[in-house]
Scaffold this motif. Sequence first.
Motif, short mmCIF file in Angstrom:
data_model
loop_
_atom_site.label_atom_id
_atom_site.label_comp_id
_atom_site.label_asym_id
_atom_site.label_seq_id
_atom_site.Cartn_x
_atom_site.Cartn_y
_atom_site.Cartn_z
N THR A 107 41.96 30.95 31.78
CA THR A 107 43.05 31.52 32.34
C THR A 107 43.72 32.15 30.65
O THR A 107 44.02 31.42 30.28
CB THR A 107 44.22 31.39 32.96
OG1 THR A 107 43.77 31.07 34.37
CG2 THR A 107 45.52 32.37 33.31
N ASP A 108 43.76 33.50 30.38
CA ASP A 108 43.35 33.64 28.56
C ASP A 108 45.02 34.39 28.58
O ASP A 108 44.79 35.30 29.19
CB ASP A 108 42.55 34.30 28.20
CG ASP A 108 41.14 33.52 28.34
OD1 ASP A 108 41.14 32.27 27.63
OD2 ASP A 108 40.19 34.16 28.28
N THR A 119 46.84 37.73 26.91
CA THR A 119 45.70 38.07 26.20
C THR A 119 46.84 38.90 25.15
O THR A 119 46.19 39.71 24.42
CB THR A 119 46.19 39.90 27.05
OG1 THR A 119 47.25 40.29 27.20
CG2 THR A 119 45.28 39.09 28.00
N LEU A 163 44.91 36.25 31.89
CA LEU A 163 43.51 37.61 32.38
C LEU A 163 42.55 35.84 32.70
O LEU A 163 42.55 35.31 31.96
CB LEU A 163 42.78 38.32 31.24
CG LEU A 163 41.45 38.93 31.77
CD1 LEU A 163 41.94 40.39 33.24
CD2 LEU A 163 41.06 39.61 30.75
N GLN A 210 38.82 34.57 33.63
CA GLN A 210 37.91 35.16 32.94
C GLN A 210 36.78 33.96 33.95
O GLN A 210 37.61 32.55 33.65
CB GLN A 210 37.64 35.58 31.42
CG GLN A 210 38.77 36.00 31.14
CD GLN A 210 38.44 37.13 29.76
OE1 GLN A 210 38.23 37.95 30.19
NE2 GLN A 210 38.45 36.63 29.01
N ASP A 211 35.68 34.35 33.59
CA ASP A 211 34.42 33.30 33.74
C ASP A 211 33.26 33.38 32.37
O ASP A 211 32.57 34.24 31.96
CB ASP A 211 33.56 34.17 34.93
CG ASP A 211 32.27 32.78 35.65
OD1 ASP A 211 32.34 32.05 34.37
OD2 ASP A 211 31.90 33.11 36.34
N CYS A 268 32.75 38.18 28.92
CA CYS A 268 34.53 37.71 29.05
C CYS A 268 34.71 39.39 27.98
O CYS A 268 33.60 39.77 27.11
CB CYS A 268 34.59 36.72 28.05
SG CYS A 268 34.90 35.09 29.19
N TYR A 269 35.64 39.58 27.61
CA TYR A 269 36.14 40.77 27.54
C TYR A 269 36.06 40.95 25.83
O TYR A 269 36.66 39.85 25.09
CB TYR A 269 37.67 41.48 27.69
CG TYR A 269 38.99 40.72 27.46
CD1 TYR A 269 39.64 41.27 25.85
CD2 TYR A 269 39.74 39.85 27.42
CE1 TYR A 269 40.61 40.51 25.60
CE2 TYR A 269 40.42 38.74 27.27
CZ TYR A 269 40.83 39.68 26.27
OH TYR A 269 42.05 39.57 25.93
N ASN A 295 36.11 42.51 35.03
CA ASN A 295 37.54 41.32 35.60
C ASN A 295 38.57 41.90 35.09
O ASN A 295 39.61 41.29 35.37
CB ASN A 295 36.98 40.05 34.72
CG ASN A 295 37.27 40.24 32.99
OD1 ASN A 295 38.02 41.31 32.96
ND2 ASN A 295 37.31 38.62 32.78
N ALA A 342 39.79 43.91 32.69
CA ALA A 342 40.28 43.48 31.40
C ALA A 342 41.29 44.94 30.72
O ALA A 342 42.31 45.27 30.25
CB ALA A 342 39.56 42.73 30.22
N GLU A 364 33.36 39.37 39.85
CA GLU A 364 34.08 39.81 38.88
C GLU A 364 35.34 40.86 39.29
O GLU A 364 36.33 40.63 39.01
CB GLU A 364 33.59 40.80 37.56
CG GLU A 364 32.54 39.52 36.75
CD GLU A 364 33.10 39.37 35.99
OE1 GLU A 364 34.15 39.64 35.21
OE2 GLU A 364 32.46 37.95 35.52
N THR A 375 43.41 37.86 38.76
CA THR A 375 44.74 38.12 38.10
C THR A 375 45.82 39.39 38.58
O THR A 375 46.78 38.73 37.93
CB THR A 375 43.58 38.56 37.31
OG1 THR A 375 42.85 37.49 35.76
CG2 THR A 375 44.48 39.22 35.55
#
Length: 222
Positions: free
Chosen positions: A3-4, A6, A13, A15-16, A21-22, A48, A50, A73, A80
């Motif tokens: 979990t990032d 942003t 967000l 992500q895997d 990833c974005y 995902n 983003a 995704e 999210t």
Amino acid sequence: MRTDDTGIGTLKLIQDPDEFCYGTDAVLLAKFAKLKEGLRVADLCTGNGAVAFMADAMYKSAYTLGVDINAHEIDLARETARLNGLSGHMEFIAKDVLELKNSAMFETFDAVLINPPYQEKGRGVSGENDARHLARFESSASLSDFFKVSAHILKPGGSLYMVHRPSRLVDLLSLSREARLEAKRLRMAAGHPGDAANIVLIQFVKGGGHELIIEPEYYVHD
């Protein structure tokens, strides 16, 4: 999974990293769009989610639909949405974008965002996993298909915002006009001043007149 943060308000967000990833292109697309508040927005090739989440955080949509062929995704995007309390007005579906071409969504969206695969169908040999390959290479839908689908679901006067590679600029301008999507704003992006541009951002308007504004270049590191 991870979990990032942003950096856009409190938006986080999921992500895997084993898939995709974005990157900078997603952030620039969301920033470039400059949407009005309260629009109905579709994010095609959402991954995902983003771009959809960042655009919603910046511009507050009335409803956002994210569409992607990768079901895993899409599951992450749904998680999210729940994590950020956005499920009430953001929806994500696992579907081939081609299925929207003749759908009942005809002229129901004010804006479309798309960060599509940059590589043409059939180009190159990929040693990547399936998810990374889908993110980088056109699969069932081509660049022409993305324009046709966008034209189908956009209201008259609605805008498509796309990020792509400058090397495909001739294709972008010719295929969009065939779909009655006229390029109205164009902005290049480069790493530093003096670098060759490696990203192009374009706003197309459904049924728009023939006038294109070239905006000042973005620099990612300035």
